[in-house]
Every structure is written in C-alpha cells, then in structure tokens.
Design a protein around this motif. Structure first.
Motif, mmCIF file in Angstrom:
data_model
loop_
_atom_site.group_PDB
_atom_site.id
_atom_site.type_symbol
_atom_site.label_atom_id
_atom_site.label_comp_id
_atom_site.label_asym_id
_atom_site.label_seq_id
_atom_site.Cartn_x
_atom_site.Cartn_y
_atom_site.Cartn_z
ATOM 1 N N ASN A 498 0.839 -1.206 0.000
ATOM 2 C CA ASN A 498 0.000 0.000 0.000
ATOM 3 C C ASN A 498 0.875 1.259 0.000
ATOM 4 O O ASN A 498 0.893 2.030 0.956
ATOM 5 C CB ASN A 498 -0.942 0.007 1.214
ATOM 6 C CG ASN A 498 -2.015 -1.060 1.107
ATOM 7 O OD1 ASN A 498 -2.481 -1.387 0.008
ATOM 8 N ND2 ASN A 498 -2.420 -1.602 2.250
ATOM 9 N N LYS A 499 1.585 1.438 -1.083
ATOM 10 C CA LYS A 499 2.463 2.596 -1.203
ATOM 11 C C LYS A 499 2.692 2.887 -2.679
ATOM 12 O O LYS A 499 2.601 1.990 -3.525
ATOM 13 C CB LYS A 499 3.801 2.327 -0.503
ATOM 14 C CG LYS A 499 4.496 3.584 -0.008
ATOM 15 C CD LYS A 499 3.683 4.289 1.066
ATOM 16 C CE LYS A 499 4.393 5.495 1.625
ATOM 17 N NZ LYS A 499 3.582 6.247 2.602
ATOM 18 N N VAL A 521 6.066 -2.984 6.287
ATOM 19 C CA VAL A 521 5.089 -2.185 7.034
ATOM 20 C C VAL A 521 3.870 -1.893 6.168
ATOM 21 O O VAL A 521 2.733 -1.834 6.663
ATOM 22 C CB VAL A 521 5.747 -0.878 7.521
ATOM 23 C CG1 VAL A 521 4.717 0.017 8.211
ATOM 24 C CG2 VAL A 521 6.909 -1.186 8.448
ATOM 25 N N TYR A 522 4.073 -1.793 4.863
ATOM 26 C CA TYR A 522 2.968 -1.495 3.947
ATOM 27 C C TYR A 522 2.406 -2.749 3.276
ATOM 28 O O TYR A 522 1.551 -2.641 2.392
ATOM 29 C CB TYR A 522 3.461 -0.537 2.851
ATOM 30 C CG TYR A 522 4.170 0.669 3.392
ATOM 31 C CD1 TYR A 522 3.463 1.673 4.045
ATOM 32 C CD2 TYR A 522 5.547 0.812 3.262
ATOM 33 C CE1 TYR A 522 4.106 2.793 4.553
ATOM 34 C CE2 TYR A 522 6.200 1.925 3.765
ATOM 35 C CZ TYR A 522 5.473 2.908 4.417
ATOM 36 O OH TYR A 522 6.118 4.021 4.921
ATOM 37 N N ASP A 523 2.848 -3.938 3.714
ATOM 38 C CA ASP A 523 2.396 -5.180 3.077
ATOM 39 C C ASP A 523 0.980 -5.527 3.533
ATOM 40 O O ASP A 523 0.688 -5.570 4.738
ATOM 41 C CB ASP A 523 3.360 -6.319 3.417
ATOM 42 C CG ASP A 523 2.966 -7.631 2.781
ATOM 43 O OD1 ASP A 523 2.865 -7.677 1.544
ATOM 44 O OD2 ASP A 523 2.742 -8.608 3.527
ATOM 45 N N GLN A 524 0.088 -5.804 2.566
ATOM 46 C CA GLN A 524 -1.312 -6.112 2.878
ATOM 47 C C GLN A 524 -1.446 -7.453 3.605
ATOM 48 O O GLN A 524 -2.234 -7.572 4.554
ATOM 49 C CB GLN A 524 -2.136 -6.126 1.587
ATOM 50 C CG GLN A 524 -2.239 -4.783 0.883
ATOM 51 C CD GLN A 524 -2.967 -4.881 -0.438
ATOM 52 O OE1 GLN A 524 -3.266 -5.972 -0.924
ATOM 53 N NE2 GLN A 524 -3.258 -3.719 -1.045
ATOM 54 N N THR A 526 0.707 -9.104 5.508
ATOM 55 C CA THR A 526 1.200 -9.022 6.887
ATOM 56 C C THR A 526 0.166 -8.354 7.788
ATOM 57 O O THR A 526 -0.064 -8.807 8.927
ATOM 58 C CB THR A 526 2.521 -8.257 6.926
ATOM 59 O OG1 THR A 526 3.465 -8.881 6.056
ATOM 60 C CG2 THR A 526 3.085 -8.220 8.331
ATOM 61 N N SER A 527 -0.477 -7.315 7.287
ATOM 62 C CA SER A 527 -1.492 -6.609 8.081
ATOM 63 C C SER A 527 -2.708 -7.487 8.326
ATOM 64 O O SER A 527 -3.232 -7.553 9.457
ATOM 65 C CB SER A 527 -1.909 -5.321 7.365
ATOM 66 O OG SER A 527 -0.801 -4.468 7.178
ATOM 67 N N GLU A 528 -3.184 -8.200 7.308
ATOM 68 C CA GLU A 528 -4.375 -9.046 7.455
ATOM 69 C C GLU A 528 -4.104 -10.248 8.360
ATOM 70 O O GLU A 528 -4.972 -10.649 9.142
ATOM 71 C CB GLU A 528 -4.857 -9.507 6.080
ATOM 72 C CG GLU A 528 -5.330 -8.383 5.168
ATOM 73 C CD GLU A 528 -6.527 -7.634 5.735
ATOM 74 O OE1 GLU A 528 -7.333 -8.255 6.447
ATOM 75 O OE2 GLU A 528 -6.630 -6.413 5.484
ATOM 76 N N SER A 530 -1.990 -10.330 10.845
ATOM 77 C CA SER A 530 -1.918 -9.828 12.216
ATOM 78 C C SER A 530 -3.307 -9.582 12.792
ATOM 79 O O SER A 530 -3.510 -9.721 14.011
ATOM 80 C CB SER A 530 -1.092 -8.544 12.253
ATOM 81 O OG SER A 530 -1.713 -7.529 11.470
ATOM 82 N N ARG A 531 -4.252 -9.253 11.956
ATOM 83 C CA ARG A 531 -5.639 -9.068 12.420
ATOM 84 C C ARG A 531 -6.372 -10.397 12.585
ATOM 85 O O ARG A 531 -7.433 -10.442 13.223
ATOM 86 C CB ARG A 531 -6.415 -8.199 11.422
ATOM 87 C CG ARG A 531 -5.894 -6.772 11.290
ATOM 88 C CD ARG A 531 -6.895 -5.928 10.502
ATOM 89 N NE ARG A 531 -6.368 -4.601 10.200
ATOM 90 C CZ ARG A 531 -5.863 -4.245 9.036
ATOM 91 N NH1 ARG A 531 -5.832 -5.117 8.027
ATOM 92 N NH2 ARG A 531 -5.404 -3.017 8.845
#
Length: 659
Positions: A498-499, A521-524, A526-528, A530-531
C-alpha cells in the motif's frame, strides 16, 4: 696280638671304606651338578637325578636351604591376582606384544606350578621348597608371561646340598645363586632368542568347550547387535559416536527368543543380503494384529522411523512460481531447486506453479532431470494452469500412503480455471501432510476478494477422502487445514504494498535489510494476518529478499511499462501445524537468476518433525511415475555427454597448428 692286629686291620678297612664312600658321594654329587648344568644348557630346563640317601647329619643343612636361598637370591612372594576382564582396545602389533612379554618377564615375580595341576602358579621358591619332594621328575620353566622367578623343586635343593655336603651353608647359598643366575641367563638367551618365545605346554583342568563357527570380530558383533550379550551396544555407541539409530536390527530377535545366546552375525546373515534375518517360524506365527502403533516391526512404526530419521525430522523444499504462461523454460533449474546454501538436498520437494507453461509434461521432465536419479515423482496434479508436483527420495516411497488431491475454483465462471486452489495430501509414516497452491484475485485494492478466495478454499477443499485423519478430535469440518498435522500453503496470493511506486523505489535503493523491513510495514498480507482475518493459525518465515513482482522479462529491473506497477511480495509460503514447534523454517528466499517471467520463484526450506504411524492406512505401495523417471535420467545423461563434447571441442579449437 693277632686279635689286635685283626681289629686294627678291620678298623683300617672300615676307615678306607668310609673314605671311599665319601669320595663316591662327592663324585656322585659332582656328576649330578654337571648333569644339571648340562641339562640347563641344552634345552633350558633344570633337571636333577635322584640323589643318594644322605646321612642324618645332613638333614639340618637341607632344612636351612630355603632360607639361605631366599636370603641370597632375594626372591619375593607375590599375592595371586584374578585375571583381568577383557576390554575393548586397539589390536597390538606383534612387535608390541613381544615387547610387552619381555617387559612382564623382567618385572613379574609370579610363576606356574606343576603342569599337571589345574590352577595357575602363584607360589615362590619358598612355597615350592616347603612342599613334599617329588622325585624322578624335572620341573618345567615358567611361561613367558610369568618368567621372573626361578621355578625349582625340593629335589634340586637336596641335590645341591649333597653335592656340597663337606662345605658350609653359605657355600650352599652361593652355589644355588650361581645356578639360579645361570638358569635365568639361559632363559633370557634361549626363550627370547627368536621373535616367538618357546612356551611350555600347560594342560587345562577341563576339556575345552566346543568351538563356535563364528569368525566375526567383536566390532562386527556389536555393530549388528545380534548377540544378546551385547545389549549394551546402544549405550556404548551413543557414548562414542553420539546419536545412533536404535533400530540397526530388529529387537524382536531378542525379545521373542529368535536369536540364541551363541548365535553370531555370520551364522544369521544371509549370503545374498545384509538385511536383518527373519526365522521361518516367526513368519508362520505372525499375528494378524501386529502392525499397530506400539507393535515392534511395523512398517510405519517407531523402529523403522528411527532407522531412516534418528532425530525424526525430515527436510522439505516448498516453492511457488508464477510462470506467466511462458512457453520458454529456464535453461538450468539448479539454482532454483538446489540452492548452494544448505549442504545437503532435501528429502521432499513440492513445487507449485501458477499460470503454468502450456506443456506441463515438459515441465515435470525438467524437474526430474534436475533432481536426478535419487528422487522420483510421487504425485502430480493440475487444475487448469495450476500445477503441483511432489518429488520424494526413492528410498522413502514405501512409507507414504495413497495420495489424494482436490481442487477449488474461485472465479464466478468455473470453466475459466486461472484462479483457484489445488490441494494434495498424504500421510508419511504417522504424520499427515497437506500442500495447497493458490492463485488469488489480482488487483491492488481487492483485498476483500482475496480473503473470500481463502475462505472458499478452506471450506470447499474436500480432503482427506480415504486416508484416515491422524487426530480427528482436533479437526473441523469447516476448515480443511485443521484436518492435517502439517499444512503448507503457497502461491501467488496477489497481496500488494500500500504505497506509491516512487516511495517503494526509494526504499529499495537503500540497504536491503533496512529496506525490506520498511516495505513490510505497507504489506497487505502481513497486516491481514496480524488481524486474524486470513490464514488463521499460519506463520511465515522472516523475509530477507526483494519483492518478487513485477519485473521486466529477462531483466533485473521492475516494471518500466506505462502502467508502472508497484513492486510487491505477491508470492508467499505460509505454514501451520497441529503441534507446537513441529515446523522449523530454515531458509526463505527467492531465485533472482530465473528471469523468464515477471515473477521470481520463491522457495522455503523446512525441518519438519515426523511421528510413527500405524500399518492400517492404505499405502501407495511404492508407486511413482516410472516413465517420467526414465525420460528425466536419459535427458540428464544426454546433457552431460553434450557438455563433455563441448569442453573437448573448446580444448581442440584452442590449439592452432602451423604448417
């Protein structure tokens, strides 16, 4: 007058006879001494003839002989010691053995008793002199291992005393010392003149036991662990060699009395095989129930598992690659399948492909050609342009269950099979494996669509079908990943960064380590994760490589077209396990050498714990793609011959001739 003369004549006659008798006795004693010395110089054995009867006055002198001999010759009595227990040591050479015997000869004070007796000698000259005299027999010399003390008999004492009856007791002691020193010198000169000492024959107390037809050395017997008296081999081998497989042979041979105590490796081993021998009666008495988890000798049991994997860990190579539908395949796949970082190849190779090449068979042949004759293709499946191939070491195909597969289409129009999932499962020993390769919906902003693809896959993938679940109590009907012990999910997940492109390029121009951490840090994905909205219970190894998408074909530069797509980590490998710490990630990287697609291949190396299993599962019976195996090996041989021919041509062309 005549009477007086007769008396004096008689008296003179008696004196003459007495003098003659004394002379005769001295002559006999000298002859006995000479005979003894002659016997010593001849064959190294001290021998005395029967002495004549001495006067009672000589008895006192004879009684003092042992003490005088002990005082003059300084002989010490030695307490007998039991024989030492045999111990493992390196074999000594003949020179070392001779040197040890000579050393013991110089230092030891023990000697052997009469050869007709049963026990070994532990007496000294003093004890021998106190025993009753044995006449008419010579005393043999002691063995080379106990040659330190003089082994004389009472006959020798009496003869020495008679030979020196006119002398003092000190003369007797000196004479005995001379005989003993001469005797010892002869022993050293004669018994050890050659390389092999001459030993006196000793008759054993009882007849020797029958010899076994066993020429196996101690090392062979312990290595094969056949004899029941060598049951401590496991402790000895672990102490000396570290961790060693506990199933070098079948322990049932001991527990059920299959092997007798005097059974050797040579008598049990077959002439045509090195496998563990099995008696015919054990085959006849085989129980139908044998083969459970705790049974000895089960094909998938603990003993067989420890035989192949002492630490119960196998190496697995998992790779994913979006080929972009290119017909052209890389010239060399060695850098992809056989990276140089690990020293050894893995036990299992699983390769998933998205948007595969049109000729799927040619791709599988290339894989077989690269891996070589040590590996066979256990199974291969396809779902449209999704391919998956499973290669395994050919020694391990007997421990795999039947292989099953299932597919899921995530597109609305099911006939177009470019997006979806393909799963292959099987059981290896007692551990069940599930491998899934997927191609999710593309697009920078379509994160929810990709999560829907994931949910549809875990619900619609109908596995396993025939192979039983190893732990049904921890399974869920709504999630296929909960029905297996070890799950590996890999593919083109299409999650983006997301950048904007400029920011990503500036980060990539920095140091690789710091740049990767900033990009994630901007990887989709990795974020999903973690949620907890996708890949629940899964893990991913640390990323230390550049984004695998999107490259210009044949170049190391990212997209330079008008679209200017942002570089992203679209190709990923994640894993989960029923048991904690069963899977250990060893390496996680990409292969920048292969440039035939806009994606770079991504691979991961794992160490996975394997558990013993039961023999009640349907086995694959060693089946593999034999035709593919033969074609791949022929290709490998042909390539090697071509390389040699090219090298030969290059050498010949580099030589120029001047006419």
């Amino acid at each position: 007058m005549s009477t007086l003369n007769g008396s004096s004549q008689h008296s003179g006659t008696c004196g003459t006879q007495s003098a003659e008798g004394g002379a005769v006795q001295d002559l006999q004693a000298k002859k006995a001494g000479k005979a003894a010395r002659k016997e010593v110089s001849g064959n190294g054995t001290l021998t005395f003839e029967d002495p004549p009867r001495a006067d009672p006055s000589l008895n006192e002198t004879v009684k003092l002989l042992p003490d005088e001999l002990k005082a003059n010759m300084k002989i010490k009595s030695v307490t007998p010691r039991p024989p030492r227990k045999p111990r493992l040591e390196r074999a000594a050479s003949l020179d070392e053995k001779n040197w040890r015997r000579w050393r013991r000869f110089r230092t030891s004070q023990e000697s052997l008793t009469d050869p007709n007796e049963t026990s070994s000698s532990n007496g000294s000259l003093q004890e021998a002199s106190l025993s009753p005299p044995v006449r008419g027999r010579a005393t043999p010399c002691s063995q080379c291992c106990e040659p330190g003390s003089l082994h004389s008999s009472p006959d020798a004492s009496e003869t020495s005393a008679l030979g020196k009856s006119r002398g003092s007791t000190s003369d007797l002691g000196k004479r005995a010392s001379e005989i003993s020193s001469a005797f010892g010198g002869l022993l050293r000169g004669k018994a050890f003149a050659g390389s092999k000492p001459r030993l006196s024959q000793i008759t054993p107390a009882r007849p020797l036991p029958p010899m076994e037809l066993n020429v196996a050395s101690h090392t062979l017997r312990t290595a094969n662990k056949i004899d029941s008296d060598l049951m401590d081999y496991r402790h000895y081998s672990q102490h000396k060699f570290g961790s060693v497989s506990s199933s070098l042979s079948d322990s049932r041979l001991h527990g059920n009395g299959t092997v007798s105590d005097n059974c050797s490796t040579d008598s049990m081993k077959s002439t045509f095989s090195l496998l563990t021998p099995i008696r015919s009666r054990d085959v006849r008495n085989r129980s139908y129930l044998e083969g459970s988890l705790l049974a000895n000798g089960a094909l998938l049991g603990a003993e067989e598992l420890s035989r192949y994997f002492p630490d119960r860990n196998i190496g697995i190579f998992v790779a994913t690659w979006n080929m972009q539908g290119q017909k052209e395949l890389p010239v060399n796949l060695d850098d992809f399948l056989l990276p140089t970082d690990p020293d050894y190849a893995q036990d299992m190779y699983v390769i998933g492909v998205q948007e595969g090449c049109p000729d799927r068979r040619e791709w599988e042949i290339r894989l077989q050609e690269t891996l070589g004759p040590h590996y066979v293709m256990l199974y291969s499946a396809a779902h449209g342009v999704l391919y998956m191939s499973v290669f395994i070491r050919r020694d391990l195909i007997w421990f795999c269950s039947e292989v099953e597969y299932a597919t899921v289409t995530t597109r609305i129009v099911s006939q177009i099979k470019t997006k979806g999932a393909l799963g292959i499962c099987f059981t290896f020993f007692g551990t069940s494996f599930l491998f899934i390769t997927s191609h999710f919906t593309s697009g920078d902003s379509k994160v929810n669509e990709r999560k829907l693809d994931y949910n549809k896959t875990i619900q619609a993938l109908t596995l396993p079908k025939i192979v039983p679940d190893t732990n049904p109590y921890r399974s869920s009907s709504s999630d296929v990943t909960t029905r297996f012990d070890e799950v590996f999910w890999f593919g083109d997940f299409n999650f983006r960064l997301n950048k904007d492109r400029e920011t990503v390029d500036s980060i990539l121009n920095q140091n690789l380590e710091t740049g990767v951490s900033k990009l994630l840090v901007y990887d989709q994905l990795t974020s999903e994760m973690s949620r907890g909205s996708i890949f629940k219970g899964f893990q991913e190894a640390d990323i230390h490589f550049r984004p695998s998408y999107k490259f210009d074909i044949g170049k190391d530069s990212y997209d330079t077209t008008s679209k200017q797509r942002t570089p992203s980590y679209t190709d990923r490998v994640v894993y989960r396990s029923r048991y904690k710490d069963d899977i250990h990630a060893v390496k996680y990287s990409s292969c920048p050498v292969i440039k035939t697609s806009d994606h770079r291949p991504v691979f991961a190396l794992f160490r996975v714990k394997v558990r013993p299993g039961r023999d009640n599962i349907p086995l694959a019976a060693g089946q593999f793609d034999r035709e593919l195996y033969l074609i791949g090996i022929k290709r490998r041989i042909t390539r090697e011959l071509q390389n040699r021919r090219q090298q030969k041509d290059q050498k010949s062309s580099s030589i120029c001739s001047i006419s």
